[in-house]
Design a protein around this motif. Sequence first.
Motif, short mmCIF file in Angstrom:
data_model
loop_
_atom_site.label_atom_id
_atom_site.label_comp_id
_atom_site.label_asym_id
_atom_site.label_seq_id
_atom_site.Cartn_x
_atom_site.Cartn_y
_atom_site.Cartn_z
N GLN A 341 -60.42 60.61 17.66
CA GLN A 341 -60.62 62.05 17.67
C GLN A 341 -61.53 62.51 16.54
O GLN A 341 -62.42 63.32 16.75
CB GLN A 341 -59.27 62.76 17.52
CG GLN A 341 -58.31 62.50 18.65
CD GLN A 341 -58.47 63.51 19.78
OE1 GLN A 341 -59.00 64.59 19.58
NE2 GLN A 341 -58.04 63.15 20.97
N LEU A 347 -66.68 64.67 19.69
CA LEU A 347 -66.01 65.26 20.85
C LEU A 347 -66.84 66.33 21.54
O LEU A 347 -66.73 66.54 22.73
CB LEU A 347 -64.66 65.85 20.43
CG LEU A 347 -63.62 64.83 19.98
CD1 LEU A 347 -62.36 65.52 19.51
CD2 LEU A 347 -63.28 63.88 21.12
N TRP A 397 -64.60 65.93 24.83
CA TRP A 397 -63.27 66.48 24.53
C TRP A 397 -62.49 66.86 25.78
O TRP A 397 -61.29 67.01 25.74
CB TRP A 397 -63.37 67.65 23.56
CG TRP A 397 -64.14 68.85 24.03
CD1 TRP A 397 -65.47 69.09 23.82
CD2 TRP A 397 -63.66 69.97 24.77
NE1 TRP A 397 -65.83 70.28 24.38
CE2 TRP A 397 -64.73 70.84 24.97
CE3 TRP A 397 -62.42 70.32 25.28
CZ2 TRP A 397 -64.62 72.02 25.67
CZ3 TRP A 397 -62.30 71.51 25.99
CH2 TRP A 397 -63.40 72.35 26.18
N GLN A 404 -61.26 58.78 27.00
CA GLN A 404 -62.04 58.86 25.76
C GLN A 404 -62.15 57.48 25.13
O GLN A 404 -63.22 57.06 24.69
CB GLN A 404 -61.34 59.80 24.76
CG GLN A 404 -61.48 61.25 25.12
CD GLN A 404 -60.82 62.15 24.09
OE1 GLN A 404 -60.17 61.68 23.16
NE2 GLN A 404 -60.97 63.44 24.27
#
Lengths: 507, 322
Positions: A341, A347, A397, A404
Amino acid sequence: MTGKNQLLELSSISKRFGHNLVLNNIDFDLREGEVEAILGENGAGKSTLIKILSGAYQPDGGVMKLAGEAYCPSSPVDGLHQGLAVIYQELNLAPHLTVEENIMLGQEVNRYGLVNKKKNLEKIREVLKFLHHPEISPEVRVSQLSAGARQVVEIARALVRQSRILIMDEPTSSLSGEDTSYLFEIIKKLKSQGAAVIYVSHFLEEVRQVADRFVVLRDGQVAGRGKISETSIDQLIEMIIGQRLNELYPRVPHQPGQTILECTGLKSRKMTQPVSLEVREGEILGIAGLVGAGRTEFLRALFGLDRVEGGLVVLKGQSFRPVHPELSIKWGLGFLSEDRQSEGLALRMSLTDNLTLSYLQPYRSHGFISGRKQRQAAAGWVERLSIRAQSPAEKVWILSGGNQQKVALARLLHQEAAVFLMDEPTRGIDVKSKSQIYEIMGRLAAEKKAVIFVSSYLPELLGVSDRLAVFHRGQLIAVRPAVDWTETSLMKAAVTGKTDEDNGKEG
Amino acid sequence: MKPKNFIWKRLTTSLGPFIGLILVLAIFSLMPEISDRFLRLANIKSVVTQSVMVALCALGMTFIIVTGGIDLSAASNLALSCVLVAFSINLGLPPWLAAMAGLATGGLVGFFNGFLITRLKVVPFIVTLGMMGMARGAAKWVAKNQKIDAPLTWLNELMTRNPRPGWLLVSPGIWLVIILSVLMAILLRKTVFGRQVQAVGSNELTARLCGIRTDRTKVIVYTLSGLFCGLAGIMEFSRLTVGDPTVATGLELDIIAAVVIGGGSLSGGEGSILGTLIGVFIMSFLRNGCTMMGWPNYFQEIIIGAIIIVAVTLDRLRHSQN
């Protein structure tokens, strides 16, 4: 049956985003003194359900009842006031404030606006004592606490508010084994006090340990529910993915060959001791150890992300000092960050950009970049790794955690690395994606690449690796073929720093 | 993904500011008091000419804001190079060399910004806040705290409203803005460097992980922005015909506002050259319209302040919808 009053009851809850029916007629109930697990793949609707419970989203249909009365929280704060606290995966604490200030935030005992610190401290000490953590000082800043201690602070915050229901979203994903067992003890105490816990986790073994009942969500619907004691992990997995998973750890046949990477005495500023290790082509090397044992630091040093103070790396017969990722990538190293993240992915950039960022050469000529070629290449990888995305131009995102992670992994594949350094490659992703990632690792080994991966999940270390290394307090204490390890011996080595070598286990 | 879709998306990102510009133009051209004069070619030409300095600085600022940084020293940098051009001409240097001196000063100030930000690991806001004072002070020092008069040269024709070869139609300064805007848009969108700038602003850690020399990228961006300030300084000198160390005080905020109105995000990763230019013109035409209406200065300030907040709010809404 004592203390089994219905606390929370949901009937036919539905929620849609645009045309997407995210939750479809969900029924759910929770009784006093009970831990109920919500299971499901990423994107199955767990987070949405939690957000509805907390009051962050409003359901489009259905009824919620709390202790027999209608419950329709207008916001998370409203939900909190009604006795329902959520402890999120990423902890929600203000790092600059003290433990006391964090716990009492928004409910300070006060008189005419002046904080009565003494009363506050009393209250907090009481709660921390109840949680078996009297050693946490209420006056220390939260930024100085470990992840486990922060978790305790979060729970304390919920308790001070006298929440009757605690929702824990992946509470152990950033905890070490030790902290996890503390957490389980706390949950047991909470149960005995009549509180109820909703426990969301991908770690099925943990769920078996801690939960009484479970609900499985799949594609926004209830795919199964029952008592955890009457259900095996295989049955749970089957409900979660909707089909029988032939093999969680698919073995792609591969044969380790010559040494491809060898590092001697590698030490970065963040490592406490130098480490020497080698890996062969066609080999998967797993690294076990407790959180903070120096595994991540070792991988980062190898990739040139932290400043290296000493040691040498020999890759494919040529030696170099890892000083910057740019060079490491040129030499053929690929690195997958444990924190996708905040570090692993940009993202807000597109899938295409994220996938190709480390290797733009094929799309450049005279400094210009061909967006078309780039997107074509990305589309190829999306298909090969079955990444679920609307288009290669989609922002990262929007994707689910598992997808991801596949994008981050695709980047290493795309840059044609020879040695793959993966830090917790399957953290926080669903079972199916995990299995796919194991398969990719196996395929890489079959193509004579080498994989070094760090994991805190023992079954996957044992299931995927050819050899296993164990770190303890910054030191590499043992490297052995995976078949010579068991979960118990790995755990023991990671915790104590000693192996069973004396028992003649070494072959 | 069809490429058509892609182009459409690109266009719509600048659509918001564009509608804003149309609105500003429409409102003033409907005002009965000035409707006959506002959209006249002569007025547009004069507004655009006045916007040259802000536009040049804003081109560089766009790159900085896309990396997630900020440059508060832009206007002081402009003043310093303006003064240095006048000073150099008075030293007897040929005009082109004087212009180069101004440009080089701008670049140097920008380079120091980038160097200090990456070496000292101090946030851009603080480094450039310090540089804002230092550059302004240096400008006053060189100019001995007064305007430097300089003999007229061809440099002073760069900003004229009636350019000498008649076919130029508008001043060389405006042509410079047009050409450089196109070049910068290409640099930001179509080159590897541009991609790296965006990556650094979107997530610096990821960029580093992907082998991008993030520090080097930032130094280049700040230097580039400094060069643009230097160029704007030359244009300012051209317009004023003197080196004025107090010129453009507070202009850095206009420059930043233009980028932000045009869709730049102060948290980095976003911003476009086209948007920035539209932002520049929104502010210029607003000022111009207010002045023509005879509205007092304070009224303009209030309107522009409100516009900045509205623009960024609308941009946020657009994002949360995505």
